[in-house]
Design an enzyme around this catalytic site. Sequence first.
Site, short mmCIF file in Angstrom:
data_model
loop_
_atom_site.label_atom_id
_atom_site.label_comp_id
_atom_site.label_asym_id
_atom_site.label_seq_id
_atom_site.Cartn_x
_atom_site.Cartn_y
_atom_site.Cartn_z
N ARG A 101 36.23 19.46 18.16
CA ARG A 101 37.18 18.34 18.14
C ARG A 101 38.20 18.40 19.26
O ARG A 101 38.46 17.37 19.90
CB ARG A 101 37.79 18.34 16.77
CG ARG A 101 38.78 18.13 16.12
CD ARG A 101 38.65 18.62 14.66
NE ARG A 101 37.77 19.74 14.52
CZ ARG A 101 36.62 19.70 13.87
NH1 ARG A 101 36.25 18.64 13.22
NH2 ARG A 101 35.85 20.76 13.84
N THR A 102 38.77 19.53 19.52
CA THR A 102 39.84 19.56 20.52
C THR A 102 39.29 19.22 21.90
O THR A 102 39.86 18.41 22.63
CB THR A 102 40.51 20.96 20.53
OG1 THR A 102 40.93 21.25 19.20
CG2 THR A 102 41.69 21.00 21.46
N LYS A 116 32.15 37.45 36.45
CA LYS A 116 32.00 38.22 37.69
C LYS A 116 33.30 38.94 38.04
O LYS A 116 33.46 39.45 39.14
CB LYS A 116 31.63 37.28 38.84
CG LYS A 116 30.32 36.54 38.66
CD LYS A 116 30.04 35.68 39.88
CE LYS A 116 28.77 34.87 39.72
NZ LYS A 116 28.57 33.96 40.86
N ARG A 154 41.26 26.26 26.66
CA ARG A 154 41.27 27.11 25.45
C ARG A 154 40.68 28.45 25.84
O ARG A 154 39.68 28.51 26.57
CB ARG A 154 40.44 26.48 24.34
CG ARG A 154 40.21 27.42 23.17
CD ARG A 154 39.56 26.76 21.99
NE ARG A 154 40.45 25.84 21.33
CZ ARG A 154 40.15 25.19 20.20
NH1 ARG A 154 38.97 25.36 19.64
NH2 ARG A 154 41.02 24.38 19.65
N HIS A 187 48.82 26.43 19.42
CA HIS A 187 47.94 25.27 19.62
C HIS A 187 48.85 24.04 19.56
O HIS A 187 48.86 23.31 18.58
CB HIS A 187 46.88 25.27 18.51
CG HIS A 187 45.73 24.35 18.73
ND1 HIS A 187 45.74 23.32 19.65
CD2 HIS A 187 44.51 24.29 18.11
CE1 HIS A 187 44.58 22.69 19.60
NE2 HIS A 187 43.81 23.25 18.68
C1 NCD Z 1 41.80 25.06 15.01
C2 NCD Z 1 41.87 26.07 16.14
O1 NCD Z 1 41.00 26.09 17.00
O2 NCD Z 1 42.86 26.78 16.14
N1 NCD Z 1 40.86 24.05 15.24
C3 NCD Z 1 41.25 22.93 15.93
O3 NCD Z 1 41.53 23.01 17.11
N2 NCD Z 1 41.37 21.78 15.25
C4 NCD Z 1 41.69 25.67 13.66
C5 NCD Z 1 40.52 26.56 13.36
O4 NCD Z 1 39.66 26.80 14.20
O5 NCD Z 1 40.47 27.04 12.22
#
Ligand code: NCD
Length: 337
Positions: free
Chosen positions: A57-58, A86, A107, A135
């Site tokens: 989703r993100t 590398k 991320r 986050h």
């Molecule tokens: C979360 C994350 O990646 O921190 N997911 C997200 O980005 N909606 C929560 C999770 O992975 O549990």
Amino acid sequence: MIFQGAHILSINQFEKENVKRLFDVADQMQPYALRRRVTRVLEGAILGNMFFEASTRTRVSFGSAFNLLGGEVRETAGFESSALVKGESLQDTARVLSGFSDVICMRHPAEGSVADFASASRVPVMNGGDGANEHPTQALLDLYTIRKEMAVNDRDIDGLRLAMVGDLRFGRTVHSLCKLLSLYENIEVVLVSPKELTLPYELVDDMRSAGVVVKVSEDLTQSITDVDIVYSTRIQEERFGSKQEADLYRGRFRLNQAIYTEFCQPNTVIMHPLPRDSRADANELSNDLDNNPNLAIFRQADNGVLVRMALFALVLDVAHCVDEYSHDVRWYNARPK
Ligand code: NCD
């Protein structure tokens, strides 16, 4: 904080007025997110979307938000296919990739990694999750959702009572949301987790110093009787030494319709950053809640696109001219008006 050109790394950067501005712009993005109108305001702009940890989703939400503003998206996913294997440093990667992009979302499993990357980037960087740390964009979309859900009953963010449930130690969405809630008045939070997975004490201290009333509990049903929001989370399996260790905590706090009916208020809103772990040994939010009108988890995900569009529009300084470069769509739109 001034949005224009800013890296978005932590909720610590935000003041209440920034959040208000962001949410006002997010509201204006609705016709574009619903595909009623199209804007080309970011035509020619490129988002570098760099995800070195699992994400659906993100990653797609950042990409969709950028596309909906008329920009293009380039993706890097996974360590194996990047030059980091590398031995390249994150800073060198930033020096190179920021030459190819106008903004970067990232991320990475290490805490502080996105800030390290941003320190060498020539373009704004947004933190899509750095290990167990933060986050921030998820917290902003969570609060935007809370604001919308509460408004239905003429309620504000101030005075909110929440239960945060699950892995509060490693759950970065919870860490960022706790910081964000601390900007508001008369907030009460009950933290429900196994004692090994409690919220880091610095975060509890900071919330209390900001005036938040914080309670700690290991009992789900007692903690959800008098709250506006239940914010459930997944055991962050990937942060444990082994699957067996994570298994010790999985499935400890399950919410289903029967528990909701017996213990929650009729208007209590259920949230989760997703993904919910629907495996039988976890099942933190049962599928039998799916017809509960107060289950806001998919509205939350939809709101993420609006909030991320608003962030791009503000950071790239086009919020004032999104409508100027827009027109109605020409195709059949199946979404209800
Ligand atoms: C979360 C994350 O990646 O921190 N997911 C997200 O980005 N909606 C929560 C999770 O992975 O549990």
